[in-house]
Each structure stands twice: as structure tokens, then as C-alpha cells.
Design an enzyme around this catalytic site. Structure first.
Site, PDB file in Angstrom:
ATOM      1  N   VAL A  20       0.878  -1.170   0.000  1.00 42.26           N
ATOM      2  CA  VAL A  20       0.000   0.000   0.000  1.00 42.26           C
ATOM      3  C   VAL A  20       0.913   1.216   0.000  1.00 42.26           C
ATOM      4  CG1 VAL A  20      -2.005  -1.039   1.126  1.00 42.26           C
ATOM      5  CG2 VAL A  20      -0.243   0.030   2.530  1.00 42.26           C
ATOM      6  N   SER A  21       0.471   2.272  -0.671  1.00 45.17           N
ATOM      7  CA  SER A  21       1.320   3.454  -0.758  1.00 45.17           C
ATOM      8  C   SER A  21       0.864   4.594   0.143  1.00 45.17           C
ATOM      9  CB  SER A  21       1.419   3.943  -2.203  1.00 45.17           C
ATOM     10  OG  SER A  21       0.143   4.202  -2.727  1.00 45.17           O
ATOM     11  N   THR A  22      -0.382   4.533   0.622  1.00 49.36           N
ATOM     12  CA  THR A  22      -0.883   5.624   1.460  1.00 49.36           C
ATOM     13  C   THR A  22      -1.629   5.065   2.667  1.00 49.36           C
ATOM     14  OG1 THR A  22      -3.015   5.761   0.332  1.00 49.36           O
ATOM     15  CG2 THR A  22      -1.211   7.101  -0.572  1.00 49.36           C
ATOM     16  N   GLN A  25      -5.199   4.118   1.662  1.00 46.77           N
ATOM     17  CA  GLN A  25      -5.334   2.776   1.080  1.00 46.77           C
ATOM     18  C   GLN A  25      -5.347   1.725   2.179  1.00 46.77           C
ATOM     19  OE1 GLN A  25      -2.002   2.489  -1.671  1.00 46.77           O
ATOM     20  NE2 GLN A  25      -3.427   2.393  -3.370  1.00 46.77           N
TER      21      GLN A  25
END
Length: 133
Positions: A20-22, A25
Site C-alpha cells: 500500500v502506498s498511502t 489505502q
């Protein structure tokens, strides 16, 4: 290319790869835990694979390959320690088309299968490559 070594039970060895990047998310999308659970289930569902590692890239962009987790997947593949990697979808592995296609080519050469939860994938088909990109 190193030859793959079966595990002690004769099963093929798989790893899960989740990213996941954030924070959004992680909280409102497919969290790392959800992705991981789905991948473990997929790998183990027919008894062909044993999960030998769960690899995570938390809070990392998929725009490049400078991620510890994806580099670990590559190293395990090069060392002949895995037969498959499972991810939720191709965009979890990479959001850069060139990097993604190069990674797929390398894994294929190393006889490591890529398995997705949210994409059907017919290895070596032209339609598969088009869907992936």
C-alpha cells in the site's frame, strides 16, 4: 539460472507480496492484512504451494523498483528459493509499465509464476500481457 528446490513436503514454494502506498489505502482500501490473507488463501487453496514468506512494502509507491520488499522477491527468485509470487493485482507489483514488464520477464526466465487475486492470468499469452499493462 538456479534450479528451484522443492520444499521438504514436495510442495512448490510461494510468497505473498503486498503493498500500500498511502494511509488511506491501508484504512479504506485493501489493507496489507487483507491482501496477505487473500494471497495465502489463493496459494494454498489447491495444495500446490506452501507459503514460505510474506513480503510487504508498506507506504511505498509502485512507481519504481526501489522497494525493499520487491527487491527481496527478486533475490529469492534469483536464489531459486521460490516458485511463485502472489499479489492482489499487477499494480501492487509496479505502476511503471516498463519496470513491470522487465520484472515479469525476469521472473519467467527464473521459472517463477506470478499469480494475481483480481486478475486472471494466462501465462505467455498476448492477451495476458495486454491486460497486465
Amino acid at each position: 539460472m538456479k534450479k528451484s528446490k522443492p520444499d521438504k513436503n514436495g510442495k512448490k514454494r510461494g510468497v505473498t507480496y503486498v503493498r500500500v502506498s498511502t494511509d488511506d489505502q491501508a484504512e479504506n482500501g485493501a489493507s496489507l492484512g487483507v491482501q496477505e490473507d487473500l494471497c495465502v488463501k489463493k496459494l494454498e487453496e489447491d495444495g500446490e504451494y506452501e507459503v514460505v514468506d510474506k513480503i510487504r512494502d508498506e507506504g511505498k509507491s509502485g512507481a519504481n523498483m526501489k522497494r525493499a520488499g520487491i527487491q527481496k522477491v527478486l533475490q529469492m527468485a534469483e536464489d531459486g528459493d521460490i516458485d511463485a509470487v502472489c499479489a492482489l493485482s499487477s499494480d501492487r507489483i509496479s505502476r511503471n509499465t516498463v519496470d513491470y514488464l522487465m520484472l515479469l520477464k525476469k521472473l519467467k526466465k527464473l521459472n517463477v509464476r506470478v499469480i494475481y487475486i483480481h486478475q486472471s492470468k494466462e501465462e505467455d499469452s498476448a492477451s495476458s500481457t495486454m491486460v497486465d499493462t
